[in-house]
Design an enzyme around this catalytic site. Structure first.
Site, PDB file in Angstrom:
ATOM      1  N   GLU A   1     -15.850  50.178  -2.142  1.00  0.00           N
ATOM      2  CA  GLU A   1     -16.616  48.943  -1.995  1.00  0.00           C
ATOM      3  C   GLU A   1     -16.271  48.254  -0.682  1.00  0.00           C
ATOM      4  OE1 GLU A   1     -15.722  45.758  -4.705  1.00  0.00           O
ATOM      5  OE2 GLU A   1     -17.248  44.461  -3.800  1.00  0.00           O
TER       6      GLU A   1
ATOM      7  N   ASP B   1      -0.602  39.893   1.259  1.00  0.00           N
ATOM      8  CA  ASP B   1      -1.176  38.880   2.140  1.00  0.00           C
ATOM      9  C   ASP B   1      -0.123  37.788   2.298  1.00  0.00           C
ATOM     10  OD1 ASP B   1      -4.181  36.765   1.918  1.00  0.00           O
ATOM     11  OD2 ASP B   1      -2.579  36.877   3.408  1.00  0.00           O
ATOM     12  N   ILE B   2       0.314  37.569   3.518  1.00  0.00           N
ATOM     13  CA  ILE B   2       1.287  36.510   3.760  1.00  0.00           C
ATOM     14  C   ILE B   2       0.657  35.506   4.707  1.00  0.00           C
ATOM     15  CG2 ILE B   2       3.635  35.985   4.467  1.00  0.00           C
ATOM     16  CD1 ILE B   2       4.271  38.925   4.113  1.00  0.00           C
ATOM     17  N   ASP B   3       0.579  34.277   4.255  1.00  0.00           N
ATOM     18  CA  ASP B   3      -0.145  33.236   4.972  1.00  0.00           C
ATOM     19  C   ASP B   3       0.831  32.132   5.311  1.00  0.00           C
ATOM     20  OD1 ASP B   3      -1.755  30.999   5.576  1.00  0.00           O
ATOM     21  OD2 ASP B   3      -3.366  31.775   4.311  1.00  0.00           O
TER      22      ASP B   3
ATOM     23  N   ARG C   1      -3.494  32.985  10.955  1.00  0.00           N
ATOM     24  CA  ARG C   1      -2.219  32.405  10.566  1.00  0.00           C
ATOM     25  C   ARG C   1      -1.397  33.267   9.618  1.00  0.00           C
ATOM     26  NH1 ARG C   1      -6.045  28.715   6.857  1.00  0.00           N
ATOM     27  NH2 ARG C   1      -5.654  29.855   4.945  1.00  0.00           N
TER      28      ARG C   1
ATOM     29  N   VAL D   1      -0.337  37.585   8.084  1.00  0.00           N
ATOM     30  CA  VAL D   1      -0.386  39.030   8.208  1.00  0.00           C
ATOM     31  C   VAL D   1      -0.818  39.647   6.890  1.00  0.00           C
ATOM     32  CG1 VAL D   1       1.381  39.150   9.982  1.00  0.00           C
ATOM     33  CG2 VAL D   1       2.067  39.240   7.604  1.00  0.00           C
ATOM     34  N   HIS D   2      -1.420  40.828   7.000  1.00  0.00           N
ATOM     35  CA  HIS D   2      -1.751  41.617   5.819  1.00  0.00           C
ATOM     36  C   HIS D   2      -0.988  42.925   5.895  1.00  0.00           C
ATOM     37  CE1 HIS D   2      -5.983  39.565   5.649  1.00  0.00           C
ATOM     38  NE2 HIS D   2      -5.030  38.797   5.172  1.00  0.00           N
TER      39      HIS D   2
END
Lengths: 467, 454
Positions: free
Chosen positions: A80, A148-150, A202, A204-205
């Protein structure tokens, strides 16, 4: 006629005869996006194509685009994708059967954002033909393990910026997060094929692409996310990190000694000025469960000695450590207090929900982040891969922007037919890195896995047939 | 021609006369009297509902172990010692028939049977435990002495970090792919290296429970298919009525709200929030009024609760819109939030009519930065709980009682005591669902004579 004119139309331009000197406007312009994707604009002498369609296709195929009899030709078509279009129109459950279909689909719609979802049991665009439960079911069957780190999740511990802003003072938090998680994924969980990507503004993945990772169930993903979870905060509880037990788990010990202690002491103490004001000090003192210890320190700091030349943050941190570790105060909860404070300020904060479910969509690498901030125009940066080994050198403020890339193409002159346009720009370095350190090893490993699985199946059926 | 290797068939514990836990892998070919069919099932059901009750009251593992031993002793004995095992097996298989028929029933049965198996396993001797492990034919290797020497320090660290006894030189550890022990990984209760978890003998329970659960889950699906295709029709005059009666009489003590308790209209909502909302919902409600926003889990927890309380979809949309539009604007509300409210009411997507969260579920949610969901008795600091209780009108003696329960991690009992303090009368059933708190509260308030209200 060159890029600027095509993009902005003749009337708008302050045309300068020397195209090479012209600086392109730095805001987001949907026409730039079209050039990025290789969508022809009126009267453009050449087309640019920066988005690496072929690489994304090869990645998502995991070797199934080859000629081996074990290749599953339906594999890529069961993945998907979702597009967010210009007016926030959101298209889900899109799928494509080949790289050319993929390219055509993206160029037709010119999506502002492309998200990647799981590989389903059947082509997602045909899902309505299948039941919700029972035998012939439409469900995800493979999906990378993602994180996911934001940086906005650290807003309560970073004082230099807040919200969508990021700077070189707080970016080290991301660097540390990459180091801690990457090491654990490799050493503890045994994963090999890990891609880290700048998420465009802002954070990283992380994409873990081993076959073993793609086949994890939701429960297993949740378990891994919980293994990484240390921070359990909300407004209503003062202490957000609680490290009980007589010792720390080896994973936490390693993270502390190899990454976090130094990050806190060498970098954050001064870049965030953690002890420079009374309010900030109080915030740390609140984390000490023994009020008498906190009171002692508070008292000591209130009598500020202005004669010290040393950085006040380092000095106060030494006071605190000394007091807590001196052994004078013994109490429940004081044992690991120093580590708890360090962890509160520096330990990675993951978005748990992203990792726990197979059907969670995540922005595709090499997308361009289109949002602009309220007061500053954020340049539309490309979501480029980050090398975890050299992540401390990564600078989010110098990630190529869309307009920068187009400028580079423009001044680079015409390339040969068939050349990849990204090669003549800053993007080239990212694509080459993506290929050499991630894609090639991954595909090699996929091929090996596929062949060995195929051979052992052949062997098995041979054995049963001889009876 | 190659000879295909067969796995070694070990002599089972039963052969050697060691009593062991049945894994219920295949239906026994035993004859059962019809009365026993029903009676055995009812006895086992008492055990399972007792377990369900214990879990929702937040009992710790040691307490659950004790509870299971008591429940089993009280309900599953048989005058003939040889029949005890048969009763165990037969009752399980009958309940499988009863509980295979819908998703909710299967989920409940799977959870309770796995819990039962887990605690019975813990009560077994080490030898019997090893026998069960062998029964599952898990191909896990015990760690060799030389391997052990290399990782001993790390294993010791892990044991100390979870307050367990330290591994001695002859301790047995199993090297297991981490995927097999998700609970242990999640709790950082094992040392991990290169994709393997090093599982201590006393943690083997987890391993085994996961295996058991997976076996039973598959079996239930098969049973359901068989039931639907043949058994139900074949047995319509004999077993089917018994099976159908058994499940409706025991839905399980978790208050699953499907019906609406009267209707609550928008104009009443502030008043009923003050008088009849449990603390978790009161907190979410107040924060919503204050910030004009709630994050995802907060919206789910409060939204589904309001649905269960009787707020109709149109009123719900108006309510959330009135709040959110003050923060994000009416247009953004319609675009981004209205959909999921309609989704909760079963009007979008899969059209599942979601049930409001029970206490067990809410307690298990952990709020993070900017969140207000979860159980406040679990997550609030002591000061904040005290402040909230005062605001709700609990006197200082009552507050101390509640705080005592909180310190012992008996969150639902804390909430029950709060209820009792505010309403001035006992709640013997104990709170295990926010909507139950609400409806019990409303019942009491409505039965009071109108002239005593201010």
């Amino acid at each position: 006629m060159v890029i600027e004119e095509a993009v902005n139309g003749r009337d708008d331009m302050l045309i300068d005869g020397q195209m090479g000197d012209q600086v392109l406007p730095s805001g987001f312009n949907p026409n730039f996006l079209k050039l990025y994707y290789g969508i022809p604009l009126l009267k453009l002498r050449f087309q640019s194509k920066l988005f690496p369609y072929g690489d994304i296709f090869r990645w998502m195929s995991y070797g199934n685009d080859g000629k081996h009899p074990a290749c599953d030709k339906s594999y890529f078509g069961r993945r998907e994708l979702s597009f967010t279009l210009e007016n926030d129109i959101y298209l889900r459950f899109l799928s494509f059967n080949s790289v050319s279909e993929l390219e055509k689909g993206i160029r037709e719609k010119c999506p502002f954002k492309i998200d990647i979802g799981p590989v389903y049991s059947v082509d997602p665009s045909k899902r309505h033909a299948y039941a919700q439960s029972g035998e012939n079911v439409f469900k995800p069957v493979e999906r990378e393990l993602i994180f996911d780190i934001d940086i906005t999740d650290y807003d309560d511990v970073r004082y230099c910026c807040s919200g969508a802003d990021v700077c070189l003072d707080c970016w080290p938090l991301m660097t540390a997060a990459i180091k801690v998680i990457n090491t654990a994924l490799r050493d503890d969980f045994g994963f090999r094929h890990i891609l880290w990507v700048y998420s465009g503004r802002r954070g990283v993945h992380c994409w873990v692409c081993d076959g073993k990772a793609r086949r994890l169930t939701n429960e297993q993903r949740a378990a891994i996310a919980d293994y990484f979870r240390v921070y359990k905060g909300s407004e209503n509880s003062k202490k957000k990190v609680s490290l009980t037990g007589h010792a720390l788990h080896p994973f936490l010990v390693r993270s502390y000694t190899e990454v976090l202690k130094d990050l806190f002491e060498q970098t954050l103490l001064s870049s965030q000025q953690i002890f420079s004001t009374e309010d900030k000090c109080e915030k740390v003192l609140e984390m000490i469960p023994d009020e008498s210890v906190a009171a002692e320190l508070r008292g000591r700091w209130q009598k500020r000695s202005s004669c010290s030349k040393d950085d006040i943050n380092a000095v106060r941190w030494e006071h605190l450590k000394h007091t807590l570790q001196s052994g004078r105060h013994k109490g429940q909860g004081l044992r690991r207090c120093v580590e708890e404070i360090v962890f509160s300020f520096s330990y990675p904060r993951l978005d748990m929900e992203v990792s726990k479910h197979m059907n969670h969509l995540l922005k595709a690498p090499f997308c361009v982040h289109p949002k602009t901030g309220k007061y500053t125009v954020h340049l539309s940066r490309v979501c480029v891969p980050i090398d975890p080994v050299h992540c401390h050198e990564f600078d989010p403020t110098t990630v190529p922007t869309l307009s920068q890339l187009l400028q580079e193409l423009n001044s680079g002159g015409m390339g040969q037919e068939g050349d990849n346009d990204w090669d003549r720009t800053s993007l080239g370095e990212s694509v080459r890195f993506f290929r050499s350190s991630f894609l090639e090893p991954l595909l090699k490993s996929c091929k090996e896995e596929m062949e060995s699985a195929y051979n052992s199946k052949l062997q098995q059926s041979k054995n049963s047939m001889t009876w | 021609m190659e000879i295909v290797r067969r796995p070694q068939l070990k002599s089972t514990a039963i052969d050697r006369g060691v009593p062991t836990l049945p894994l219920y892998r295949s239906a026994p070919s035993l004859e059962v009297r019809l009365e026993d069919f029903e009676l055995y099932a009812i006895d086992r059901l008492r055990v399972l509902t007792g377990i369900s009750d214990g879990l929702s009251r937040g009992k710790r593992p040691e307490e659950m172990e004790k509870l299971v031993a008591e429940l089993w002793k009280a309900n599953m004995r048989h005058p003939q010692a040889s029949e005890v095992m048969n009763k165990d097996i037969i009752s399980h298989f009958v309940l499988r028939l009863v509980y295979c028929r819908t998703e909710d029933l299967r989920k409940w049965f799977l959870s309770m049977e796995t819990a039962l198996f887990r605690y019975r396993f813990r009560l077994q001797t080490a030898e019997a435990q090893r026998a069960v492990l062998a029964e599952f034919q898990l191909p896990y290797k015990a760690v060799t002495t030389s391997e052990f020497e290399v990782i001993k320090d790390k294993l010791t660290l892990v044991a100390r970090s979870i307050n367990q006894t330290l591994p001695t030189a002859d301790a047995i550890f199993y090297k297991v792919p981490f995927q097999e022990v998700p609970e242990l990984v999640a709790g950082r209760r094992v040392f991990l290296s290169d994709g393997y978890a090093y599982v201590a003998m006393n943690q083997v329970v987890s391993l085994v429970a996961t295996q058991f659960r997976s076996l039973l889950s598959k079996a239930l699906t098969l049973t359901n298919r068989k039931w639907m295709s043949t058994i139900r029709e074949q047995e319509k005059d004999r077993l089917t009525p018994i099976v159908e009666a058994l499940s409706t009489s025991y839905v399980g003590p978790d208050y699953s709200v499907g019906r609406e308790f009267g209707e609550v209209s928008l104009k009443d909502i502030d008043n009923v929030a003050k008088s009849s909302f449990p603390l978790c919902m009161r907190h979410l409600f107040d924060k919503l009024r204050e910030d004009h926003h709630l994050k995802h889990w907060g919206r789910m927890q409060l939204g589904l609760f309001l649905k269960g309380v009787g707020l109709k979809l149109d009123d719900a949309l108006a309510f959330w819109k009135a709040e959110f539009s003050q923060k994000v604007g009416a247009e953004r509300f319609d675009k981004e939030y209205a959909y999921s409210i309609r989704h909760n009411y079963g009007k979008e997507g899969k059209r599942v009519d979601y049930t409001p969260y029970s206490c067990q579920k809410i307690i298990s949610l952990t709020p993070s930065v900017g969140d207000h969901h979860g159980c406040p008795y679990r997550h609030f600091s002591e000061e904040n709980i005290r402040a909230a209780l005062c605001k709700m009108g609990v006197n200082s003696g009552g507050v101390e009682d509640v705080m005592d329960k909180v310190r012992h991690k008996h969150y639902q009992l804390a909430c029950t005591l709060t209820f009792e303090a505010i309403h001035g009368c006992p709640n013997d059933a104990g709170i295990n669902h926010p909507n139950q708190y609400f409806s019990d509260s409303q019942k009491i308030l409505k039965s009071k004579v109108p002239s005593t209200a201010e």
